[in-house]
Each structure stands twice: as structure tokens, then as C-alpha cells.
Design a protein around this motif. Structure first.
Motif, PDB file in Angstrom:
ATOM      1  N   LEU A 119      28.276  52.239  36.553  1.00 52.73           N
ATOM      2  CA  LEU A 119      27.667  52.558  35.254  1.00 52.73           C
ATOM      3  C   LEU A 119      26.668  53.700  35.399  1.00 52.73           C
ATOM      4  O   LEU A 119      26.564  54.571  34.527  1.00 52.73           O
ATOM      5  CB  LEU A 119      26.989  51.326  34.661  1.00 52.73           C
ATOM      6  N   GLY A 120      25.913  53.701  36.515  1.00 49.01           N
ATOM      7  CA  GLY A 120      24.974  54.796  36.755  1.00 49.01           C
ATOM      8  C   GLY A 120      25.691  56.112  36.949  1.00 49.01           C
ATOM      9  O   GLY A 120      25.302  57.145  36.377  1.00 49.01           O
ATOM     10  N   ILE A 121      26.751  56.107  37.737  1.00 48.90           N
ATOM     11  CA  ILE A 121      27.526  57.334  37.972  1.00 48.90           C
ATOM     12  C   ILE A 121      28.219  57.782  36.685  1.00 48.90           C
ATOM     13  O   ILE A 121      28.312  58.976  36.399  1.00 48.90           O
ATOM     14  CB  ILE A 121      28.549  57.120  39.098  1.00 48.90           C
ATOM     15  N   ALA A 122      28.699  56.821  35.889  1.00 50.01           N
ATOM     16  CA  ALA A 122      29.333  57.166  34.612  1.00 50.01           C
ATOM     17  C   ALA A 122      28.350  57.903  33.709  1.00 50.01           C
ATOM     18  O   ALA A 122      28.707  58.894  33.052  1.00 50.01           O
ATOM     19  CB  ALA A 122      29.840  55.897  33.921  1.00 50.01           C
ATOM     20  N   LEU A 283      35.866  52.692  35.172  1.00 52.48           N
ATOM     21  CA  LEU A 283      35.249  51.820  34.160  1.00 52.48           C
ATOM     22  C   LEU A 283      36.284  50.957  33.443  1.00 52.48           C
ATOM     23  O   LEU A 283      35.965  49.865  32.971  1.00 52.48           O
ATOM     24  CB  LEU A 283      34.494  52.660  33.132  1.00 52.48           C
ATOM     25  N   ARG A 284      37.510  51.435  33.352  1.00 50.74           N
ATOM     26  CA  ARG A 284      38.561  50.694  32.653  1.00 50.74           C
ATOM     27  C   ARG A 284      39.313  49.728  33.572  1.00 50.74           C
ATOM     28  O   ARG A 284      40.174  48.983  33.113  1.00 50.74           O
ATOM     29  CB  ARG A 284      39.567  51.683  32.053  1.00 50.74           C
ATOM     30  N   ASP A 285      39.021  49.765  34.857  1.00 51.30           N
ATOM     31  CA  ASP A 285      39.763  48.969  35.821  1.00 51.30           C
ATOM     32  C   ASP A 285      39.536  47.473  35.595  1.00 51.30           C
ATOM     33  O   ASP A 285      38.400  47.033  35.370  1.00 51.30           O
ATOM     34  CB  ASP A 285      39.326  49.353  37.238  1.00 51.30           C
ATOM     35  N   PRO A 286      40.601  46.645  35.669  1.00 55.50           N
ATOM     36  CA  PRO A 286      40.461  45.199  35.413  1.00 55.50           C
ATOM     37  C   PRO A 286      39.472  44.503  36.351  1.00 55.50           C
ATOM     38  O   PRO A 286      38.704  43.644  35.907  1.00 55.50           O
ATOM     39  CB  PRO A 286      41.891  44.670  35.640  1.00 55.50           C
ATOM     40  N   TRP A 287      39.478  44.867  37.642  1.00 59.86           N
ATOM     41  CA  TRP A 287      38.549  44.223  38.579  1.00 59.86           C
ATOM     42  C   TRP A 287      37.114  44.579  38.230  1.00 59.86           C
ATOM     43  O   TRP A 287      36.238  43.726  38.222  1.00 59.86           O
ATOM     44  CB  TRP A 287      38.867  44.671  40.008  1.00 59.86           C
ATOM     45  N   MET A 288      36.894  45.834  37.906  1.00 55.84           N
ATOM     46  CA  MET A 288      35.552  46.308  37.541  1.00 55.84           C
ATOM     47  C   MET A 288      35.050  45.588  36.283  1.00 55.84           C
ATOM     48  O   MET A 288      33.894  45.150  36.214  1.00 55.84           O
ATOM     49  CB  MET A 288      35.634  47.818  37.320  1.00 55.84           C
ATOM     50  N   LEU A 289      35.921  45.436  35.289  1.00 53.03           N
ATOM     51  CA  LEU A 289      35.510  44.845  34.010  1.00 53.03           C
ATOM     52  C   LEU A 289      35.101  43.380  34.152  1.00 53.03           C
ATOM     53  O   LEU A 289      34.312  42.866  33.365  1.00 53.03           O
ATOM     54  CB  LEU A 289      36.641  44.980  32.983  1.00 53.03           C
ATOM     55  N   PRO A 296      31.698  48.241  28.775  1.00 48.59           N
ATOM     56  CA  PRO A 296      30.884  49.465  28.688  1.00 48.59           C
ATOM     57  C   PRO A 296      31.440  50.456  27.668  1.00 48.59           C
ATOM     58  O   PRO A 296      31.833  51.573  28.001  1.00 48.59           O
ATOM     59  CB  PRO A 296      30.964  50.019  30.120  1.00 48.59           C
ATOM     60  N   SER A 297      31.466  50.030  26.412  1.00 47.88           N
ATOM     61  CA  SER A 297      32.110  50.829  25.354  1.00 47.88           C
ATOM     62  C   SER A 297      31.465  52.189  25.179  1.00 47.88           C
ATOM     63  O   SER A 297      32.155  53.205  24.999  1.00 47.88           O
ATOM     64  CB  SER A 297      32.062  50.061  24.026  1.00 47.88           C
ATOM     65  N   ASN A 298      30.127  52.225  25.210  1.00 52.23           N
ATOM     66  CA  ASN A 298      29.431  53.494  24.993  1.00 52.23           C
ATOM     67  C   ASN A 298      29.735  54.483  26.109  1.00 52.23           C
ATOM     68  O   ASN A 298      30.022  55.664  25.855  1.00 52.23           O
ATOM     69  CB  ASN A 298      27.921  53.269  24.903  1.00 52.23           C
ATOM     70  N   GLU A 299      29.702  54.009  27.362  1.00 52.48           N
ATOM     71  CA  GLU A 299      29.995  54.882  28.498  1.00 52.48           C
ATOM     72  C   GLU A 299      31.435  55.386  28.438  1.00 52.48           C
ATOM     73  O   GLU A 299      31.707  56.562  28.683  1.00 52.48           O
ATOM     74  CB  GLU A 299      29.766  54.141  29.819  1.00 52.48           C
ATOM     75  N   ILE A 300      32.362  54.489  28.082  1.00 50.63           N
ATOM     76  CA  ILE A 300      33.769  54.878  27.982  1.00 50.63           C
ATOM     77  C   ILE A 300      33.959  55.918  26.893  1.00 50.63           C
ATOM     78  O   ILE A 300      34.673  56.910  27.062  1.00 50.63           O
ATOM     79  CB  ILE A 300      34.652  53.634  27.727  1.00 50.63           C
TER      80      ILE A 300
END
Length: 325
Positions: A119-122, A283-289, A296-300
Motif C-alpha cells: 500500500l505504501g509503494i502503491a 494490489l489486485r492479487d487474491p493472496w494480497m487481498l 484498497p479501492s482508492n489506491e487501485i
């Protein structure tokens, strides 16, 4: 600002302690070392809080660092011979220390730390900023690596050391739309090379121009692998061997119970640039979510403004941004 340091041999109290006391800081033990200075724990008497103080020696630091990179860090106290930077104290140490002490992380903890870092890198990437750039391959790696992931007292990750972070310039004139400017940042191929061999993507090791955003996600892949395996995926003691290893698909120890979803994400990040996951893919990856308190809708949304206008095809998009190694 601009005060002169007294000689440390002229007094029982070192000059840096005298300067810090004047500003209300009681300097304690050493908690870290850098190329040009030392990080101390300190107590700020005016607000009654613990902080970290990075003390940089102007004699040791290069002119390039003092003039170009140091101003990016933070506003500082400066004397004739030192620069004092006051930082948040990460009371939990860094992630590398944690792994050295306890070994591989359970996936729940690895997921927590990795998702916080992602999230920080995003956020950085959405602003056109990359973390991992350093002046040369021989530099003392101020990049995205385990030592630069600090832990607070609740074991939340804090990304540190932005001395060599870089705002990637647009390859075309800036237009009124922020998303247009950010999208064009992605076509800029940096020719500045990273510092830590073990975290460097193959393009850098080959001495080729590279996409710095995808350099960050390669480093993220190295970090996630190390979190769950407790060792780096590539041996950096021999550069030729390292380069050969980075050209192959990374393998996992059979003795460790690592989920296939976690392995898949690592493999997506540790692959050649034309096929490598970008931060939006991560960010969209299933494991990450699974480890996000909320999607993380805003970041996406911010990242979609950068990536999607270029192409709706992931393969085509990456091919347009990358040089095949």
C-alpha cells in the motif's frame, strides 16, 4: 541552523550531544549505522516522546549526497560539521532483524507486512515516485529491502530511507491532467543503478535501461520470498551466478508449507520485465487481498489512471514500457 560545533576533545560531552541538548533532545544508544553517519535513540523533552536522530557527518558524506539527496529526507538541524535529522522511532527494529531472530514468518504475518508495504509503494507509484533508485551498483544500498522496513511497537511496517527515492520525470510536456502526467512517468526508463545486488532486477544487473516502477516490484518479490523462506532467493556473493539465477524461475524449499497463492504472487514479481507484475497487479492479487482490512479501492483507482490508458492488455502494456533483457 548554521551553528558551529565545538571540538569534541575540548569537553567531556561530545559536540553532537551538546547540540541536541540545546534543542531539547537527550541522545541515547546507537540503533543504526549508515554510510555517512549514525542513528541514535533520543528523548525529546519538550513533547516527552522517544524519537530517532540521524546524525550525518559532512566530512564523510559526498558532495553529491549533501547537495542532491540529503534535501529530500526532511527538514533538519544543521551545524558546520553535521546534519541532524529527527525521525519517528521504530521501536520494533527492522524486518531483517526479526527474521534473523525468529526465522521465516507465518503467512498471516508475512501477509500483514507485505500488504502494508505494498500500500505504501502503491501510494508512491501513484504520485510518480519510486523508492529503490541509488547512484551506482557499488553504493551502500539505500533501496527497497528488508533493512528499510521498520517496525513500530505494534509491529506495523514503516518504509524508511527515502534519501535516494526519485520522482520519475514525464517523457512529454506536463498537461493539466495529473493522470496524464503520471501515465507518462511510466514510459521513462531510468539509467541510474541500484545498490543491493540481491534485490536488483535482471535489467539492472545487465546494465540496461530499466523501468524503475517494475524495479520496485522485483524488490518486493525478493522481500516476500525472504519473509516466508527466511533467506534471499538469489545468492549475491558472485555476480555472474546471481545474474544466471535471476534469469530462471525461483524455487521454494519443499520443507516449508507455503500456499500456492503466495508462491504465485512471488513468481509474478520475480520474472522478466516484459511479464512482471506492476504494483496495480499486486494490489489486485487474491493472496494480497486476503490481508487487507478493506479493499484498497482508492489506491487501485489512482493506479488505474496511470496504467489503463496505455493499453487494456497487460502483455502489450508491459511490452510498450520495457526493454527485453
Amino acid at each position: 541552523m548554521g551553528k558551529g560545533d565545538t571540538s569534541e576533545t575540548a569537553s567531556a560531552t561530545p559536540a553532537y550531544r551538546s547540540v541536541m541538548e540545546e534543542y531539547g533532545y537527550e541522545v541515547g544508544k546507537i540503533i543504526g549505522h549508515g554510510s555517512y553517519g549514525t542513528v541514535y535513540e533520543a528523548y525529546y523533552t519538550k513533547q516527552k516522546v522517544m524519537v530517532a536522530v540521524k546524525i550525518i557527518s559532512k566530512k564523510k558524506a559526498s558532495e553529491d549526497y549533501l547537495n542532491k539527496f540529503l534535501p529530500r529526507e526532511i527538514q533538519a538541524i544543521e551545524t558546520t560539521s553535521r546534519v541532524y535529522i529527527i525521525l519517528e522511532l521504530a521501536q520494533g527494529g527492522d524486518v531483517l532483524e526479526w527474521i534473523q531472530r525468529y526465522g521465516a514468518c507465518a503467512e498471516t504475518l508475512a501477509g500483514k507486512w507485505f500488504s502494508q508495504m505494498a500500500l505504501g509503494i502503491a501510494y508512491l507509484h501513484s504520485k510518480g515516485i519510486v523508492h529503490s533508485l541509488t547512484p551506482s551498483l557499488s553504493a551502500a544500498g539505500r533501496d527497497l529491502k528488508l533493512e528499510n522496513l521498520l517496525l513500530d511497537k505494534r509491529e506495523n511496517v514503516k518504509i524508511s530511507d527515502f534519501g535516494f527515492a526519485k520522482m520519475v520525470p514525464s517523457s512529454q510536456p506536463v498537461r493539466s491532467s495529473p493522470s496524464y502526467r503520471q501515465m507518462n512517468c511510466l514510459s521513462h526508463l531510468s539509467q541510474t543503478y541500484c545498490g543491493s545486488f540481491a534485490y536488483a532486477c535482471p535489467e539492472i544487473l545487465l546494465g540496461l535501461p530499466y523501468n524503475p516502477f517494475l524495479s520496485d516490484t522485483w524488490s518486493m518479490g525478493v522481500i516476500l520470498y525472504t519473509l516466508v523462506v527466511a533467506r534471499l532467493p538469489f545468492d549475491d556473493t558472485n555476480l555472474k551466478k546471481l545474474l544466471r539465477e535471476t534469469q530462471k524461475e525461483v524455487t521454494f524449499p519443499a520443507s516449508l508449507a507455503i500456499s500456492q497463492e503466495c508462491k504465485n504472487l512471488i513468481l509474478q514479481m520475480l520474472r522478466q520485465a516484459t511479464k512482471r507484475a506492476n504494483i496495480l497487479d499486486v494490489l489486485r492479487d487474491p493472496w494480497m487481498l486476503k490481508f487487507q482490512p478493506e479493499q484498497p479501492s482508492n489506491e487501485i483507482r489512482l493506479l488505474e489512471a496511470m496504467y489503463q490508458p496505455a493499453s487494456t492488455s497487460t502483455a502489450t502494456r508491459h511490452q510498450s514500457l520495457e526493454i527485453t533483457t
